[in-house]
Design an enzyme around this catalytic site. Structure first.
Site, PDB file in Angstrom:
ATOM      1  N   ARG A 201       0.706  -1.269   0.075  1.00  0.00           N
ATOM      2  CA  ARG A 201       0.201   0.109  -0.083  1.00  0.00           C
ATOM      3  C   ARG A 201       0.996   1.239   0.032  1.00  0.00           C
ATOM      4  NH1 ARG A 201      -2.340  -3.572   3.770  1.00  0.00           N
ATOM      5  NH2 ARG A 201      -4.376  -4.032   3.457  1.00  0.00           N
ATOM      6  N   LYS A 226      -2.335  -1.483   7.830  1.00  0.00           N
ATOM      7  CA  LYS A 226      -3.946  -1.591   7.985  1.00  0.00           C
ATOM      8  C   LYS A 226      -4.283  -2.693   9.182  1.00  0.00           C
ATOM      9  CE  LYS A 226      -8.034  -1.042   5.243  1.00  0.00           C
ATOM     10  NZ  LYS A 226      -8.488  -1.186   3.932  1.00  0.00           N
ATOM     11  N   HIS A 291      -2.714   2.087  -6.302  1.00  0.00           N
ATOM     12  CA  HIS A 291      -3.198   0.922  -5.673  1.00  0.00           C
ATOM     13  C   HIS A 291      -3.493  -0.156  -7.022  1.00  0.00           C
ATOM     14  CE1 HIS A 291      -4.544  -0.420  -1.753  1.00  0.00           C
ATOM     15  NE2 HIS A 291      -5.728  -1.540  -2.455  1.00  0.00           N
ATOM     16  N   ARG A 294      -0.508  -2.684  -6.783  1.00  0.00           N
ATOM     17  CA  ARG A 294      -0.879  -3.769  -5.851  1.00  0.00           C
ATOM     18  C   ARG A 294      -1.950  -4.726  -6.291  1.00  0.00           C
ATOM     19  NH1 ARG A 294      -1.425  -4.924  -0.150  1.00  0.00           N
ATOM     20  NH2 ARG A 294      -3.543  -5.175   0.493  1.00  0.00           N
ATOM     21  N   HIS A 317      -4.671  -9.367   4.146  1.00  0.00           N
ATOM     22  CA  HIS A 317      -5.752  -9.172   4.285  1.00  0.00           C
ATOM     23  C   HIS A 317      -6.435 -10.133   5.211  1.00  0.00           C
ATOM     24  CE1 HIS A 317      -6.299  -8.392  -0.603  1.00  0.00           C
ATOM     25  NE2 HIS A 317      -6.134  -7.328   0.282  1.00  0.00           N
ATOM     26  N   TYR A 326      -9.785 -11.430  -6.791  1.00  0.00           N
ATOM     27  CA  TYR A 326      -8.585 -11.512  -7.826  1.00  0.00           C
ATOM     28  C   TYR A 326      -8.941 -12.494  -8.850  1.00  0.00           C
ATOM     29  CZ  TYR A 326      -6.233  -7.753  -5.330  1.00  0.00           C
ATOM     30  OH  TYR A 326      -5.938  -6.509  -4.351  1.00  0.00           O
TER      31      TYR A 326
END
Length: 346
Positions: A201, A226, A291, A294, A317, A326
């Site tokens: 990120r 995050k 992003h 990424r 995640h 994805y």
């Protein structure tokens, strides 16, 4: 129409004076507002001080502003004590401030679920704001109203917007190569390359320090990202060689990527500018954001046969459902499907 307002007294009645550039059309519109009067002394129209008119003309008196500031401070202190990230605190406080200003004419402890619905319809949807922003408002309100005395608003009944099913934007490997090769400046090239090669990120890249690079184990330690989680990501031999050359030339003091002054953290705005310049040099017209790199990293890993569980760990995640998106943009399986059109003799 641009205007300014002021609360005035007419006898024992409170009125709202509205100041703006007078035109015949606007005069006609004000004449149709119930209770509106023209004052030649003030050179302004003034209206009854009602909740509807306060909301319509965004009238907030000094006491209400002070109250909103106080609520925001209380909210911020609570989030700080719970160790929310700076970005979350900023986002939630801004959302709360916007909501409370919208209902500045109403005591906070009288706000109901119907008011939340009104805000969604009359502020968010009317301005075509995103479902993501609406979700931020919901998060902010739930946290705020759980921590003040309030009996009229049922937290559990505040509904979230229906989630948008948007697919991540992905670049081809050729496009990624063009972007990464666009810059001759080693720092600029290194930053973009590291984001793609490790799926970082923006904030994760800018918060890196030289000691976060473990060259012996070919790893990067991403600290307090995050969700305040640490994780490790793999460094390829190729990117590690680039990092060694970069370090020898730049000799960063505190941050791995620093601004013009030694020890100064590289700014988000400057990083965005680096990408924008790369896109121009590579002649890529798509509205690419950092992003996207990424997203492209995750999709290219998936297409190369990497297990989805490993990709989830590499991206940091919390839920596998986030990573599974994805699979919807990977072209590996789709390209193997033969269209029935090809069997038609046309």
């Amino acid at each position: 129409m641009k205007w300014t307002t002021k609360l005035i007294k007419e006898g024992d009645q409170s009125r709202i004076a509205v100041y703006f550039t007078i035109t015949p059309e606007l005069n006609l519109r004000f004449q149709k507002i119930e209770g509106a009067q023209w004052s030649s002394g003030l050179k302004a129209w003034h209206l009854p001080d009602t909740p509807e008119n306060r909301s319509r003309f965004k009238v907030i008196d000094a006491k209400v502003i002070a109250q909103i500031v106080n609520y925001e401070k209380q909210f911020k202190r609570w989030m700080l004590s719970r160790r929310y990230s700076e970005n979350s605190i900023k986002t939630y406080c801004e959302a709360l401030r916007t909501f409370l200003k919208f209902f500045s004419w109403k005591p906070v402890d009288e706000i109901t679920n119907e008011d939340v619905i009104a805000f969604n319809n009359d502020f968010i949807i009317k301005r075509a704001l995103s479902a993501s922003y609406q979700n931020q408002v919901v998060n902010s309100l739930k946290l705020f109203f759980l921590n003040i005395q309030n009996k009229k608003l049922d937290i559990e009944l505040i509904h979230r917007p229906k989630r948008e099913k948007l697919l991540p934007n992905v670049l081809s490997k050729e496009e990624v190569k063009a972007i990464l090769n666009a810059h001759k400046n080693i720092k600029h090239r290194m930053m973009l390359s590291l984001i793609y090669s490790c799926g970082l990120r923006r904030s994760e890249l800018l918060n890196l320090k030289p000691n976060d690079i473990d060259s012996k184990r070919n790893l990067i330690m991403i600290k307090q990202s995050k969700g305040r989680k640490d994780r490790i990501v793999q460094l390829s031999e190729k990117i590690l060689a680039m990092l060694r050359l970069y370090y020898q030339l730049e000799r960063p003091k505190v941050w791995l990527f620093e601004g013009q002054q030694p020890g100064e953290q590289y700014s988000e705005k400057s990083l965005e500018s680096v990408l924008k310049q790369a896109l121009a040099k590579a002649k890529i017209k798509k509205p690419v954001s950092l992003h996207w790199l990424r997203h492209s990293y995750a999709t290219h890993l998936l297409e190369a046969g990497t297990d989805l569980r490993f990709i989830q760990e590499l991206l940091g995640h919390s839920s596998s459902k986030t990573t599974e998106i994805y699979t919807h943009v990977s072209t590996k399986s789709i390209q193997n499907i033969k269209s029935p059109f090809d069997d038609l003799e046309i």
